[in-house]
Design a protein around this motif. Structure first.
Motif, PDB file in Angstrom:
ATOM      1  N   ARG A 262       0.839  -1.194   0.000  1.00 43.28           N
ATOM      2  CA  ARG A 262       0.000   0.000   0.000  1.00 43.28           C
ATOM      3  C   ARG A 262       0.881   1.254   0.000  1.00 43.28           C
ATOM      4  O   ARG A 262       1.855   1.363   0.768  1.00 43.28           O
ATOM      5  CB  ARG A 262      -0.915   0.009   1.231  1.00 43.28           C
ATOM      6  N   PHE A 263       0.531   2.199  -0.881  1.00 41.05           N
ATOM      7  CA  PHE A 263       1.253   3.463  -0.963  1.00 41.05           C
ATOM      8  C   PHE A 263       0.378   4.594  -0.459  1.00 41.05           C
ATOM      9  O   PHE A 263      -0.739   4.785  -0.926  1.00 41.05           O
ATOM     10  CB  PHE A 263       1.658   3.760  -2.419  1.00 41.05           C
ATOM     11  N   ARG A 264       0.908   5.328   0.493  1.00 41.13           N
ATOM     12  CA  ARG A 264       0.230   6.551   0.895  1.00 41.13           C
ATOM     13  C   ARG A 264       0.622   7.653  -0.082  1.00 41.13           C
ATOM     14  O   ARG A 264       1.577   7.521  -0.837  1.00 41.13           O
ATOM     15  CB  ARG A 264       0.602   6.912   2.329  1.00 41.13           C
ATOM     16  N   LYS A 265      -0.109   8.723  -0.100  1.00 46.74           N
ATOM     17  CA  LYS A 265       0.056   9.755  -1.117  1.00 46.74           C
ATOM     18  C   LYS A 265       1.485  10.282  -1.181  1.00 46.74           C
ATOM     19  O   LYS A 265       2.080  10.629  -0.154  1.00 46.74           O
ATOM     20  CB  LYS A 265      -0.910  10.913  -0.844  1.00 46.74           C
ATOM     21  N   ALA A 266       2.035  10.278  -2.407  1.00 46.33           N
ATOM     22  CA  ALA A 266       3.356  10.854  -2.708  1.00 46.33           C
ATOM     23  C   ALA A 266       4.516  10.113  -2.047  1.00 46.33           C
ATOM     24  O   ALA A 266       5.588  10.683  -1.845  1.00 46.33           O
ATOM     25  CB  ALA A 266       3.401  12.335  -2.332  1.00 46.33           C
TER      26      ALA A 266
ATOM     27  N   ASN B 132      12.641  -2.327  -3.376  1.00 48.12           N
ATOM     28  CA  ASN B 132      12.504  -3.774  -3.609  1.00 48.12           C
ATOM     29  C   ASN B 132      11.484  -4.068  -4.705  1.00 48.12           C
ATOM     30  O   ASN B 132      11.699  -4.948  -5.555  1.00 48.12           O
ATOM     31  CB  ASN B 132      12.102  -4.483  -2.312  1.00 48.12           C
ATOM     32  N   LEU B 133      10.372  -3.347  -4.705  1.00 47.97           N
ATOM     33  CA  LEU B 133       9.367  -3.534  -5.745  1.00 47.97           C
ATOM     34  C   LEU B 133       9.913  -3.086  -7.096  1.00 47.97           C
ATOM     35  O   LEU B 133       9.715  -3.764  -8.113  1.00 47.97           O
ATOM     36  CB  LEU B 133       8.099  -2.756  -5.397  1.00 47.97           C
ATOM     37  N   ARG B 134      10.600  -1.980  -7.130  1.00 47.05           N
ATOM     38  CA  ARG B 134      11.201  -1.505  -8.385  1.00 47.05           C
ATOM     39  C   ARG B 134      12.182  -2.531  -8.943  1.00 47.05           C
ATOM     40  O   ARG B 134      12.213  -2.786 -10.159  1.00 47.05           O
ATOM     41  CB  ARG B 134      11.921  -0.173  -8.151  1.00 47.05           C
ATOM     42  N   LYS B 135      12.971  -3.111  -8.071  1.00 47.40           N
ATOM     43  CA  LYS B 135      13.939  -4.117  -8.512  1.00 47.40           C
ATOM     44  C   LYS B 135      13.234  -5.317  -9.126  1.00 47.40           C
ATOM     45  O   LYS B 135      13.662  -5.852 -10.158  1.00 47.40           O
ATOM     46  CB  LYS B 135      14.799  -4.555  -7.322  1.00 47.40           C
ATOM     47  N   LEU B 136      12.142  -5.748  -8.505  1.00 53.51           N
ATOM     48  CA  LEU B 136      11.384  -6.876  -9.031  1.00 53.51           C
ATOM     49  C   LEU B 136      10.797  -6.551 -10.405  1.00 53.51           C
ATOM     50  O   LEU B 136      10.850  -7.360 -11.332  1.00 53.51           O
ATOM     51  CB  LEU B 136      10.258  -7.242  -8.063  1.00 53.51           C
ATOM     52  N   LEU B 137      10.212  -5.362 -10.543  1.00 53.11           N
ATOM     53  CA  LEU B 137       9.559  -4.986 -11.793  1.00 53.11           C
ATOM     54  C   LEU B 137      10.528  -4.916 -12.961  1.00 53.11           C
ATOM     55  O   LEU B 137      10.134  -5.131 -14.113  1.00 53.11           O
ATOM     56  CB  LEU B 137       8.853  -3.638 -11.628  1.00 53.11           C
TER      57      LEU B 137
ATOM     58  N   ASN C  25       8.928   5.291  -2.956  1.00 51.34           N
ATOM     59  CA  ASN C  25      10.334   4.899  -3.029  1.00 51.34           C
ATOM     60  C   ASN C  25      10.467   3.431  -3.472  1.00 51.34           C
ATOM     61  O   ASN C  25      11.015   3.140  -4.518  1.00 51.34           O
ATOM     62  CB  ASN C  25      11.031   5.131  -1.690  1.00 51.34           C
ATOM     63  N   ALA C  26       9.987   2.521  -2.666  1.00 51.21           N
ATOM     64  CA  ALA C  26       9.831   1.094  -2.986  1.00 51.21           C
ATOM     65  C   ALA C  26      10.979   0.479  -3.780  1.00 51.21           C
ATOM     66  O   ALA C  26      10.772  -0.058  -4.864  1.00 51.21           O
ATOM     67  CB  ALA C  26       8.517   0.901  -3.746  1.00 51.21           C
TER      68      ALA C  26
END
Length: 203
Positions: A52-56, A62-67, A59-60
């Protein structure tokens, strides 16, 4: 089914395998206006991870690396939208990609019903509950019903892919599907550049 809820990123050490089903929940269907709220993921083992991402706050790492991991196939339904949203809010070009909606349109030519609910019903034998589809994903608290809905959108994509792959091979359209999937990051970039309603290949 287990749902693992995370704030802002996947935790360190989460291994979702070489094929990960992914979906997103946003405030609407316009990536420029409607922010990314939730990304849900599943390795096809019956469990789901919800970020879940709160507004603005996007960073994420780990998720960016996966994508962007070239060794992990990202499995979507209607990847065109999700890939555009990931690019807009997480700043990444998601690849490689598989889209069950595109695969469905290539081989389920006996129907015009290519939505996730219809696809999962036919190919996985599961009836999805879509009541939470239009709920407020930007709320401070994500309800249990919303979490279950979000998880259900990724839990059955592996089973659908397996059936669709067999149908693509049977109809001789596997290579055609692969080239369509490879074009998706470009299609998403065109959408974000303002060419969403334009067929640039028309006369």
């Amino acid at each position: 089914m287990a749902i693992h809820f995370h704030e802002g990123d996947l935790p360190d050490g989460v291994d979702l395998g070489s094929i990960v089903a992914i979906d997103s929940e946003t405030m609407g269907l316009n990536p420029h206006r409607d922010r990314l709220c939730v990304v849900q993921l599943s390795s096809g083992d019956g469990d789901a991870h919800l970020v879940r991402f709160r507004k603005a706050t996007y960073n994420a790492p780990n998720l960016r690396k996966l994508l962007t991991d070239k060794n992990v196939l990202k499995l979507f339904h209607f990847a065109r939208f999700d890939v555009a949203v990931m690019k807009k809010y997480l700043g990444v070009d998601t690849a490689p990609v598989y889209c069950t909606k595109i695969a469905s349109k290539l081989v389920r030519t006996y129907t015009d019903r290519h939505g996730l609910k219809d696809l999962v019903r036919e190919l996985a034998g599961i009836e999805l509950d879509k009541q939470q589809q239009s709920s407020d994903w930007g709320a401070d608290d994500i309800t249990d019903a919303q979490q279950k809905y979000a998880a259900s959108d990724v839990l059955y994509l592996h089973a659908c892919k397996e059936k669709l792959d067999m149908m693509l091979a049977r109809e001789g359209r596997t290579e055609l599907a692969a080239t369509a999937f490879a074009f998706l990051p470009t299609r998403a970039a065109l959408d974000l550049a303002g060419f969403e309603p334009v067929d640039i290949f028309s006369h």
